[in-house]
Design a protein around this motif. Sequence first.
Motif, PDB file in Angstrom:
ATOM      1  N   GLU A  43      -2.132  -3.080 -16.985  1.00  0.00           N
ATOM      2  CA  GLU A  43      -1.357  -1.686 -16.159  1.00  0.00           C
ATOM      3  C   GLU A  43      -1.327  -1.441 -14.305  1.00  0.00           C
ATOM      4  O   GLU A  43       0.053  -1.414 -14.250  1.00  0.00           O
ATOM      5  N   ASN A  44      -2.548  -1.662 -14.168  1.00  0.00           N
ATOM      6  CA  ASN A  44      -2.908  -1.606 -12.991  1.00  0.00           C
ATOM      7  C   ASN A  44      -4.132  -3.105 -12.625  1.00  0.00           C
ATOM      8  O   ASN A  44      -3.683  -3.408 -11.842  1.00  0.00           O
ATOM      9  N   LYS A  47      -2.846  -6.278 -10.103  1.00  0.00           N
ATOM     10  CA  LYS A  47      -2.176  -5.740  -8.882  1.00  0.00           C
ATOM     11  C   LYS A  47      -3.867  -6.442  -7.874  1.00  0.00           C
ATOM     12  O   LYS A  47      -4.445  -6.822  -8.233  1.00  0.00           O
ATOM     13  N   HIS A  80       2.170  -8.554 -14.497  1.00  0.00           N
ATOM     14  CA  HIS A  80       2.082  -6.900 -13.576  1.00  0.00           C
ATOM     15  C   HIS A  80       1.134  -6.780 -12.640  1.00  0.00           C
ATOM     16  O   HIS A  80       0.273  -6.753 -12.794  1.00  0.00           O
ATOM     17  N   GLN A  87      -0.844  -0.223  -4.399  1.00  0.00           N
ATOM     18  CA  GLN A  87      -2.656  -0.669  -4.378  1.00  0.00           C
ATOM     19  C   GLN A  87      -1.872  -1.987  -4.141  1.00  0.00           C
ATOM     20  O   GLN A  87      -2.542  -2.999  -4.650  1.00  0.00           O
ATOM     21  N   GLU A 127       9.785  -3.383  -6.426  1.00  0.00           N
ATOM     22  CA  GLU A 127       9.934  -2.728  -6.249  1.00  0.00           C
ATOM     23  C   GLU A 127      10.342  -3.133  -4.730  1.00  0.00           C
ATOM     24  O   GLU A 127       9.627  -1.958  -4.168  1.00  0.00           O
ATOM     25  N   GLN A 203      12.473  -0.986 -15.669  1.00  0.00           N
ATOM     26  CA  GLN A 203      11.667  -0.102 -15.378  1.00  0.00           C
ATOM     27  C   GLN A 203      11.719   0.691 -16.318  1.00  0.00           C
ATOM     28  O   GLN A 203      11.334   0.901 -16.991  1.00  0.00           O
ATOM     29  N   GLU A 232       9.223  -0.863 -17.695  1.00  0.00           N
ATOM     30  CA  GLU A 232       8.123  -0.081 -18.410  1.00  0.00           C
ATOM     31  C   GLU A 232       8.380   1.054 -18.991  1.00  0.00           C
ATOM     32  O   GLU A 232       8.359   2.512 -18.335  1.00  0.00           O
ATOM     33  N   TRP A 263       5.657   2.178 -21.272  1.00  0.00           N
ATOM     34  CA  TRP A 263       4.722   2.081 -20.649  1.00  0.00           C
ATOM     35  C   TRP A 263       3.220   3.136 -20.382  1.00  0.00           C
ATOM     36  O   TRP A 263       2.802   4.095 -20.021  1.00  0.00           O
TER      37      TRP A 263
HETATM   38  O1  G3I Z   1      -9.316   3.067 -11.104  1.00  0.00           O
HETATM   39  C1  G3I Z   1     -10.030   4.226 -10.182  1.00  0.00           C
HETATM   40  C2  G3I Z   1     -11.121   4.884 -10.464  1.00  0.00           C
HETATM   41  O2  G3I Z   1     -12.068   4.197 -10.042  1.00  0.00           O
HETATM   42  C3  G3I Z   1     -11.120   6.003 -10.175  1.00  0.00           C
HETATM   43  O3  G3I Z   1     -12.151   7.131 -10.516  1.00  0.00           O
HETATM   44  C4  G3I Z   1      -9.475   6.667  -9.987  1.00  0.00           C
HETATM   45  C5  G3I Z   1      -9.730   7.944  -9.290  1.00  0.00           C
HETATM   46  O4  G3I Z   1      -8.279   8.442  -8.827  1.00  0.00           O
HETATM   47  O5  G3I Z   1      -8.819   6.514  -9.571  1.00  0.00           O
HETATM   48  C6  G3I Z   1      -8.582   5.155 -10.370  1.00  0.00           C
HETATM   49  O6  G3I Z   1      -7.271   4.263  -9.625  1.00  0.00           O
HETATM   50  C7  G3I Z   1      -5.924   4.394 -10.555  1.00  0.00           C
HETATM   51  C8  G3I Z   1      -5.416   3.786 -11.062  1.00  0.00           C
HETATM   52  O7  G3I Z   1      -4.613   4.390 -11.801  1.00  0.00           O
HETATM   53  C9  G3I Z   1      -6.309   3.170 -12.295  1.00  0.00           C
HETATM   54  O8  G3I Z   1      -6.367   4.253 -13.248  1.00  0.00           O
HETATM   55  C10 G3I Z   1      -5.444   5.100  -9.195  1.00  0.00           C
HETATM   56  O9  G3I Z   1      -5.731   6.047  -8.483  1.00  0.00           O
HETATM   57  C11 G3I Z   1      -3.808   5.712  -9.619  1.00  0.00           C
HETATM   58  O10 G3I Z   1      -3.185   5.873  -8.415  1.00  0.00           O
HETATM   59  C12 G3I Z   1      -3.403   4.387 -10.617  1.00  0.00           C
HETATM   60  O11 G3I Z   1      -1.785   5.066 -10.807  1.00  0.00           O
HETATM   61  C13 G3I Z   1      -1.153   3.550 -11.156  1.00  0.00           C
HETATM   62  C14 G3I Z   1       0.001   3.517 -10.134  1.00  0.00           C
HETATM   63  O12 G3I Z   1       1.007   2.683 -10.915  1.00  0.00           O
HETATM   64  C15 G3I Z   1      -0.646   3.124  -8.806  1.00  0.00           C
HETATM   65  O13 G3I Z   1       0.721   3.465  -8.494  1.00  0.00           O
HETATM   66  C16 G3I Z   1      -0.663   3.453 -12.391  1.00  0.00           C
HETATM   67  O14 G3I Z   1      -1.870   3.809 -13.377  1.00  0.00           O
HETATM   68  C17 G3I Z   1       0.264   2.679 -13.285  1.00  0.00           C
HETATM   69  O15 G3I Z   1       1.083   3.521 -14.036  1.00  0.00           O
HETATM   70  C18 G3I Z   1       1.267   3.031 -12.519  1.00  0.00           C
HETATM   71  O16 G3I Z   1       2.272   1.983 -12.798  1.00  0.00           O
HETATM   72  C19 G3I Z   1       3.482   1.444 -11.592  1.00  0.00           C
HETATM   73  C20 G3I Z   1       3.674   0.467 -12.141  1.00  0.00           C
HETATM   74  O17 G3I Z   1       2.472  -0.808 -12.089  1.00  0.00           O
HETATM   75  C21 G3I Z   1       4.957   0.279 -11.415  1.00  0.00           C
HETATM   76  N1  G3I Z   1       6.216   1.098 -11.329  1.00  0.00           N
HETATM   77  C22 G3I Z   1       5.984   2.135 -11.503  1.00  0.00           C
HETATM   78  C23 G3I Z   1       4.557   2.643 -12.894  1.00  0.00           C
HETATM   79  C24 G3I Z   1       4.159   4.069 -12.228  1.00  0.00           C
HETATM   80  O18 G3I Z   1       3.768   4.644 -10.986  1.00  0.00           O
END
Ligand code: G3I
Length: 300
Positions: A43-44, A47, A80, A87, A127, A203, A232, A263
């Motif tokens: 999921e992340n 990146k 991904h 990110q 994107e 997605q 997704e 997703w």
């Molecule tokens: O890992 C850190 C953690 O250490 C910290 O304490 C915490 C505090 O905010 O953040 C954590 O990171 C987060 C990460 O997910 C892991 O959980 C980020 O803040 C958060 O922004 C991130 O969100 C992800 C998002 O992409 C970022 O844009 C989502 O999990 C993920 O589902 C989402 O996936 C995206 C696809 O990659 C692309 N298409 C859209 C989709 C949904 O937004």
Amino acid sequence: ASTLGASAAEKGRYFGAAVSAGKLGDGAYTTILDREFNSVTPENEMKWSYTEPQQGSFSYGSADRIVNHARSQGKSVRGHTLLWHAQQPGWAQNMSGTALRNAMNNHVTQVATYYRGKIHSWDVVNEAFADGSGGGRRDSNLQRTGNDWIEVAFRLARAADPAAKLCYNDYNTDGVNAKSTGIYTMVRDFKARGVPIDCVGFQSHLTNSVPGDYQANLQRFADLGVDVQITELDIAGSNQASVYGTVTRACLAVTRCTGITVWGIRDTDSWRTGQNPLLFDGNGNKKAAYEAVLTALNAG
Ligand code: G3I
């Protein structure tokens, strides 16, 4: 068949889920993952901010946990993503021009080379198109390095991992609209000029409905000579089960729609907090949406 993955496999397709490395120790989570899905997308963890936190210093630990778990279970992996405006590590966010382009290209080559032979499909670029009626590229630090950044990335990814399917992935492209048509035009141009692109990811972050031309939109891309994948999928709203069924049937109706990825696994795993858009509830129970997908996969 009685699981999503096995049912999709009977139709020559995969059924995957986005997975978080931090949840692999959760037995309820992993039980569903191992039983139901035959494809996995980190999921992340693949990146840029995760894989190259400092310039030239690569970090694959969390991504490897997912890849190793998947491969040990015979599941394929969607990579991904190699380049995305979001990110990014701080050092890349602060770069521009030739220095950034060189860093982008090195990142693509290094990560795709590291995972060579282990990735079914790569979201090489994620994107890159703008929302709205213009149909053009999204402004970003990546785009400002020059309009050819996408094709350069695809060529480098092909050289690094010739067996991986190379995908362009985006959202709000679910029907025929200005954004999806902008991408369609790029893919048509890439195919005409021999830029290596194999697939387009849709997605499909949806709420309550899917555009009436969803299947036709998938088909017009397939007709360009690329695979299409639903990458997704999550669906909020009261019409959820019905829309999940519609999306699944649309993929099955398009010969080159090779797989569907949701997703996340349980509603509590979703990035759409409080919207319960997935196939399993927070306790891991199958929802009506799950049954709608399974029924669609096993129809005919
Ligand atoms: O890992 C850190 C953690 O250490 C910290 O304490 C915490 C505090 O905010 O953040 C954590 O990171 C987060 C990460 O997910 C892991 O959980 C980020 O803040 C958060 O922004 C991130 O969100 C992800 C998002 O992409 C970022 O844009 C989502 O999990 C993920 O589902 C989402 O996936 C995206 C696809 O990659 C692309 N298409 C859209 C989709 C949904 O937004």
